[in-house]
Design a protein around this motif. Structure first.
Motif, PDB file in Angstrom:
ATOM      1  N   GLY A 324      59.022  35.584  27.296  1.00  0.00           N
ATOM      2  CA  GLY A 324      58.132  36.534  26.693  1.00  0.00           C
ATOM      3  C   GLY A 324      56.806  36.072  26.873  1.00  0.00           C
ATOM      4  N   PHE A 325      56.638  34.986  27.426  1.00  0.00           N
ATOM      5  CA  PHE A 325      55.262  34.565  27.598  1.00  0.00           C
ATOM      6  C   PHE A 325      54.502  35.577  28.851  1.00  0.00           C
ATOM      7  CE2 PHE A 325      52.189  32.156  30.482  1.00  0.00           C
ATOM      8  CZ  PHE A 325      51.014  31.683  29.414  1.00  0.00           C
ATOM      9  N   LEU A 326      55.095  35.714  30.097  1.00  0.00           N
ATOM     10  CA  LEU A 326      54.463  36.478  30.945  1.00  0.00           C
ATOM     11  C   LEU A 326      54.400  37.766  30.672  1.00  0.00           C
ATOM     12  CD1 LEU A 326      56.630  35.712  34.256  1.00  0.00           C
ATOM     13  CD2 LEU A 326      54.097  35.279  33.675  1.00  0.00           C
ATOM     14  N   ALA A 327      55.240  38.329  29.561  1.00  0.00           N
ATOM     15  CA  ALA A 327      55.158  39.667  29.160  1.00  0.00           C
ATOM     16  C   ALA A 327      53.705  39.992  28.509  1.00  0.00           C
ATOM     17  CB  ALA A 327      56.175  40.083  28.275  1.00  0.00           C
ATOM     18  N   LYS A 328      53.390  38.908  27.734  1.00  0.00           N
ATOM     19  CA  LYS A 328      51.933  38.879  26.943  1.00  0.00           C
ATOM     20  C   LYS A 328      50.841  38.776  27.876  1.00  0.00           C
ATOM     21  CE  LYS A 328      53.794  36.388  22.883  1.00  0.00           C
ATOM     22  NZ  LYS A 328      54.161  35.135  22.686  1.00  0.00           N
ATOM     23  N   VAL A 329      50.943  38.013  29.005  1.00  0.00           N
ATOM     24  CA  VAL A 329      49.975  37.889  29.881  1.00  0.00           C
ATOM     25  C   VAL A 329      49.758  39.361  30.577  1.00  0.00           C
ATOM     26  CG1 VAL A 329      49.261  37.004  32.206  1.00  0.00           C
ATOM     27  CG2 VAL A 329      50.185  35.596  30.559  1.00  0.00           C
ATOM     28  N   PHE A 330      50.808  39.855  31.015  1.00  0.00           N
ATOM     29  CA  PHE A 330      50.872  41.089  31.831  1.00  0.00           C
ATOM     30  C   PHE A 330      50.279  42.273  30.849  1.00  0.00           C
ATOM     31  CE2 PHE A 330      52.820  39.007  35.150  1.00  0.00           C
ATOM     32  CZ  PHE A 330      52.579  39.274  36.353  1.00  0.00           C
ATOM     33  N   VAL A 340      48.168  43.185  39.790  1.00  0.00           N
ATOM     34  CA  VAL A 340      48.197  41.706  40.372  1.00  0.00           C
ATOM     35  C   VAL A 340      48.817  42.253  41.604  1.00  0.00           C
ATOM     36  CG1 VAL A 340      49.524  39.953  40.158  1.00  0.00           C
ATOM     37  CG2 VAL A 340      48.728  40.911  37.995  1.00  0.00           C
ATOM     38  N   ASP A 341      48.425  41.273  42.770  1.00  0.00           N
ATOM     39  CA  ASP A 341      48.871  41.470  44.144  1.00  0.00           C
ATOM     40  C   ASP A 341      50.013  40.467  44.183  1.00  0.00           C
ATOM     41  OD1 ASP A 341      47.844  43.904  44.931  1.00  0.00           O
ATOM     42  OD2 ASP A 341      45.805  42.643  45.249  1.00  0.00           O
ATOM     43  N   ALA A 351      50.374  31.688  38.815  1.00  0.00           N
ATOM     44  CA  ALA A 351      49.312  31.966  39.512  1.00  0.00           C
ATOM     45  C   ALA A 351      49.105  33.210  40.191  1.00  0.00           C
ATOM     46  CB  ALA A 351      48.899  31.155  40.958  1.00  0.00           C
ATOM     47  N   MET A 352      48.138  34.156  40.004  1.00  0.00           N
ATOM     48  CA  MET A 352      48.073  35.535  40.454  1.00  0.00           C
ATOM     49  C   MET A 352      46.962  35.819  41.110  1.00  0.00           C
ATOM     50  SD  MET A 352      48.949  37.052  36.327  1.00  0.00           S
ATOM     51  CE  MET A 352      47.816  35.779  35.704  1.00  0.00           C
ATOM     52  N   THR A 353      47.043  36.770  42.025  1.00  0.00           N
ATOM     53  CA  THR A 353      45.778  37.083  42.784  1.00  0.00           C
ATOM     54  C   THR A 353      45.408  38.797  42.372  1.00  0.00           C
ATOM     55  OG1 THR A 353      47.076  38.381  44.831  1.00  0.00           O
ATOM     56  CG2 THR A 353      46.479  35.824  44.838  1.00  0.00           C
ATOM     57  N   PHE A 354      43.965  38.874  42.439  1.00  0.00           N
ATOM     58  CA  PHE A 354      43.636  40.113  42.361  1.00  0.00           C
ATOM     59  C   PHE A 354      42.532  40.740  43.233  1.00  0.00           C
ATOM     60  CE2 PHE A 354      44.758  38.169  38.330  1.00  0.00           C
ATOM     61  CZ  PHE A 354      45.302  39.264  37.273  1.00  0.00           C
ATOM     62  N   ASP A 355      42.654  41.844  43.668  1.00  0.00           N
ATOM     63  CA  ASP A 355      41.606  42.223  44.625  1.00  0.00           C
ATOM     64  C   ASP A 355      40.548  42.484  43.901  1.00  0.00           C
ATOM     65  OD1 ASP A 355      40.910  43.220  47.267  1.00  0.00           O
ATOM     66  OD2 ASP A 355      41.345  45.437  46.487  1.00  0.00           O
ATOM     67  N   ASN A 356      39.438  41.755  44.294  1.00  0.00           N
ATOM     68  CA  ASN A 356      38.197  42.091  43.321  1.00  0.00           C
ATOM     69  C   ASN A 356      36.781  42.081  44.077  1.00  0.00           C
ATOM     70  OD1 ASN A 356      37.890  41.411  40.463  1.00  0.00           O
ATOM     71  ND2 ASN A 356      37.169  39.569  40.654  1.00  0.00           N
ATOM     72  N   PRO A 357      36.910  42.833  45.096  1.00  0.00           N
ATOM     73  CA  PRO A 357      35.654  43.253  45.994  1.00  0.00           C
ATOM     74  C   PRO A 357      34.589  43.541  44.795  1.00  0.00           C
ATOM     75  CG  PRO A 357      37.180  44.866  46.338  1.00  0.00           C
ATOM     76  CD  PRO A 357      38.055  44.178  45.267  1.00  0.00           C
ATOM     77  N   THR A 358      33.150  43.245  45.182  1.00  0.00           N
ATOM     78  CA  THR A 358      32.099  43.854  44.635  1.00  0.00           C
ATOM     79  C   THR A 358      31.970  45.244  44.751  1.00  0.00           C
ATOM     80  OG1 THR A 358      30.758  42.855  46.360  1.00  0.00           O
ATOM     81  CG2 THR A 358      30.713  41.733  44.030  1.00  0.00           C
ATOM     82  N   GLY A 359      31.642  45.937  43.942  1.00  0.00           N
ATOM     83  CA  GLY A 359      31.450  47.547  44.350  1.00  0.00           C
ATOM     84  C   GLY A 359      32.877  48.168  44.274  1.00  0.00           C
ATOM     85  N   SER A 360      34.009  47.531  44.138  1.00  0.00           N
ATOM     86  CA  SER A 360      35.310  48.535  43.957  1.00  0.00           C
ATOM     87  C   SER A 360      35.366  49.254  42.988  1.00  0.00           C
ATOM     88  CB  SER A 360      36.220  47.424  44.133  1.00  0.00           C
ATOM     89  OG  SER A 360      37.358  47.718  43.139  1.00  0.00           O
ATOM     90  N   LEU A 364      37.422  45.713  37.560  1.00  0.00           N
ATOM     91  CA  LEU A 364      37.304  44.138  37.984  1.00  0.00           C
ATOM     92  C   LEU A 364      37.785  43.143  36.964  1.00  0.00           C
ATOM     93  CD1 LEU A 364      33.918  44.187  40.086  1.00  0.00           C
ATOM     94  CD2 LEU A 364      36.038  44.211  40.891  1.00  0.00           C
ATOM     95  N   LEU A 365      38.320  42.072  37.413  1.00  0.00           N
ATOM     96  CA  LEU A 365      38.606  40.945  36.602  1.00  0.00           C
ATOM     97  C   LEU A 365      37.122  40.416  35.725  1.00  0.00           C
ATOM     98  CD1 LEU A 365      41.065  39.319  35.931  1.00  0.00           C
ATOM     99  CD2 LEU A 365      39.787  37.337  36.963  1.00  0.00           C
ATOM    100  N   ASN A 366      37.134  40.469  34.570  1.00  0.00           N
ATOM    101  CA  ASN A 366      35.723  40.211  33.967  1.00  0.00           C
ATOM    102  C   ASN A 366      35.971  39.132  32.822  1.00  0.00           C
ATOM    103  OD1 ASN A 366      36.889  41.736  31.912  1.00  0.00           O
ATOM    104  ND2 ASN A 366      35.761  43.541  32.642  1.00  0.00           N
ATOM    105  N   SER A 367      34.993  38.683  32.253  1.00  0.00           N
ATOM    106  CA  SER A 367      34.935  37.890  31.092  1.00  0.00           C
ATOM    107  C   SER A 367      35.868  38.384  29.981  1.00  0.00           C
ATOM    108  CB  SER A 367      33.580  37.501  31.068  1.00  0.00           C
ATOM    109  OG  SER A 367      32.756  38.511  30.471  1.00  0.00           O
ATOM    110  N   THR A 368      35.664  39.483  29.769  1.00  0.00           N
ATOM    111  CA  THR A 368      36.582  39.913  28.459  1.00  0.00           C
ATOM    112  C   THR A 368      38.000  39.831  28.851  1.00  0.00           C
ATOM    113  OG1 THR A 368      35.091  41.841  28.726  1.00  0.00           O
ATOM    114  CG2 THR A 368      36.800  41.844  26.956  1.00  0.00           C
ATOM    115  N   VAL A 369      38.596  39.924  29.841  1.00  0.00           N
ATOM    116  CA  VAL A 369      39.783  39.930  30.396  1.00  0.00           C
ATOM    117  C   VAL A 369      40.379  38.342  30.157  1.00  0.00           C
ATOM    118  CG1 VAL A 369      41.847  40.293  32.098  1.00  0.00           C
ATOM    119  CG2 VAL A 369      39.834  41.710  31.847  1.00  0.00           C
ATOM    120  N   VAL A 370      39.340  37.328  30.704  1.00  0.00           N
ATOM    121  CA  VAL A 370      39.588  35.920  30.737  1.00  0.00           C
ATOM    122  C   VAL A 370      39.788  35.590  29.152  1.00  0.00           C
ATOM    123  CG1 VAL A 370      38.782  33.840  31.387  1.00  0.00           C
ATOM    124  CG2 VAL A 370      38.545  35.766  33.042  1.00  0.00           C
TER     125      VAL A 370
END
Ligand code: ASP
Ligand code: MG
Length: 450
Positions: A324-330, A340-341, A351-360, A364-370
């Motif tokens: 259930g931990f991953l479910a909470k993260v997602f 997530v890519d 570990a997960m990657t995000f496409d995070n180009p400026t101007g996308s 974007l992944l931001n401080s609220t999410v973190v």
């Protein structure tokens, strides 16, 4: 029924008169070309994006509209029959000016989309006339009659059923005696307002129309000779691919190859319509054919590179033997509409990657999410990474793939690896500074010219 090809021309292909004329000859050379979808002339949408922002000063609005007018009139001046067309362009520019001043006073997503649609509205009218100048029955068609969408301005979702029904009642019969020229990128919601499908969306529009028409072919004409084995700016060894399967091409579009809008292949795959990608500047050079069944299925077809990736590692001892931990993260990621890519897991971390180009346009992944993730676990965020995807066939079941790839990467630090979910790719992350080197070395090893 006679065969139908839907041909789409991108912004550089309709940038000026010479470019449009080359495209007109492409249409003329193949009588199957019955429906043409165009982007805005190169540069126009970027101007419109500026115009669609809040509080653009009046002097700047005027300047932008003048620049757009120059781009379009520089094309129409070459045409014998231009008076009526110039009149239409001038009416459109006046309408645009009215929207721009309304937007400056009271910015809204609805007015922004109305503004963004003018590039395609103008280029399609002009191109229809260019077709007539080479004695083809070019006819302007307003795509908003058929491309019905929801209300999500800026990234509207097309109603496929309505599109299909409208195409068969309004559009299809017109193809018998005309070459219709219509707009990519734009649509219309139920309230009758103009919507847009997202930047670069013309490819997708063309694919949707091809699907609705049950067309035999979709041709995407751009400024490069098809899809390359890798970005030719990285290595001069890169070469155009003659033929590639839908599955491989979809992975490439997802993992960074910028040639096609990533959603383009979905309608084509649903209806099994072969897609051709070629250069309108040099059509004689051929291009890439993307289709379901391909003659050769090489282990290595291409290498895609996507920059500006962010790696997020979440770590929690609570994850040990827990569910259930991953479910909470997602759930946190889903709430913020982050996709997530790549993903890898270890005993107590993910570990997960995000496409995070400026101007996308994507969230974007931001401080609220973190901060929200930090309520659940320890979070580490790393920027400055690039995702390399080796795309091919049967990668997950071929002996020696790992050796081929990782031997080629000597001297490169591989930060994360993903393999096994798809038969078509092996992906990994490297430091931004080492990305070109990684691709170049891989290309030399996997695609050595015999
Ligand atoms: N003109 C739009 C853009 O520049 C759509 C397209 O060209 O595909 O994004
Ligand atoms: Mg494009």
């Amino acid at each position: 029924m006679t065969p139908i090809t839907v041909a789409k021309f991108g912004g550089t292909s309709v940038a000026d008169y010479q470019a449009m004329l080359r495209c007109a000859h492409i249409i003329k050379n193949n009588p199957d070309n019955k429906l043409v979808v165009v982007s805005a002339s190169a540069g126009v949408t970027n101007f419109l994006v500026r115009l669609s922002q809040p509080n653009v000063p009046i002097a700047e609005q005027d300047e932008i509209i003048k620049n757009i007018g120059n781009i379009q009139y520089n094309i129409t001046q070459h045409l014998d029959e231009q008076d009526d067309l110039n009149q239409q362009i001038s009416v459109l520019l006046e309408e645009l000016a009215a929207y721009a001043s309304a937007n400056a006073l009271n910015h809204s997503a609805r007015i922004s989309d109305a503004i963004l649609s003018f590039g395609e509205q103008m280029s399609s009218r002009i191109f229809a006339q260019v077709l007539q100048s080479v004695r083809l029955p070019g006819q302007y068609f307003d795509v908003r009659q058929v491309m019905k969408t929801n209300d999500l301005y800026g990234k509207a979702v097309v109603n496929l059923e309505k599109l299909k029904a409208n195409v068969s009642t309004i559009l299809a019969s017109k193809l018998e005696s005309n070459v219709l020229v219509t707009q990519g990128f734009i649509g219309q919601n139920d309230a009758g307002y103009t919507t847009t499908l997202g930047r670069g969306g013309s490819d997708y529009s063309a694919a949707l129309l091809a699907e609705a028409l049950e067309a035999d072919n979709l041709a995407i004409w751009t400024d490069v000779e098809g899809i390359f084995t890798t970005d030719p700016r990285i290595t001069d060894q890169a070469r155009s691919i003659k033929e590639i399967s839908f599955g491989e091409a979809a992975e490439m579009a997802t993992f960074g190859a910028k040639i096609l809008h990533p959603a383009t292949l979905i309608p084509a795959m649903r209806q099994n319509i072969p897609v051709f990608v070629g250069s309108s500047k040099e059509p004689e050079k051929g291009g890439t054919r993307i289709q379901q069944a391909v003659a050769s299925k090489p282990t290595y077809r291409s290498i895609a590179l996507r920059r500006e990736q962010t790696l997020v590692t979440v770590k929690s001892p609570a994850m040990l033997h827990a569910s259930g931990f991953l479910a909470k993260v997602f759930a946190v990621l889903a709430k913020h509409e982050l996709s997530v890519d790549l993903i890898t897991t270890s005993e107590i971390s993910v570990a997960m990657t995000f496409d995070n180009p400026t101007g996308s346009t994507q969230a974007l992944l931001n401080s609220t999410v973190v901060e929200e993730l930090e309520q659940l676990c320890e979070v580490t965020v790393e920027h400055g990474l690039s995702l390399v995807a080796v795309v091919g066939n049967n990668i997950h079941q071929t002996n020696g793939v790992g050796t081929d790839i990782f031997e080629a990467l000597s001297g490169v630090n591989v930060r994360m690896i993903c393999q096994g979910a798809s038969e078509h790719n092996l992906c990994f992350l490297v430091d931004e500074q080492q990305a070109n080197l990684a691709v170049e070395q891989l290309h030399n090893n996997l695609f050595s010219v015999a």
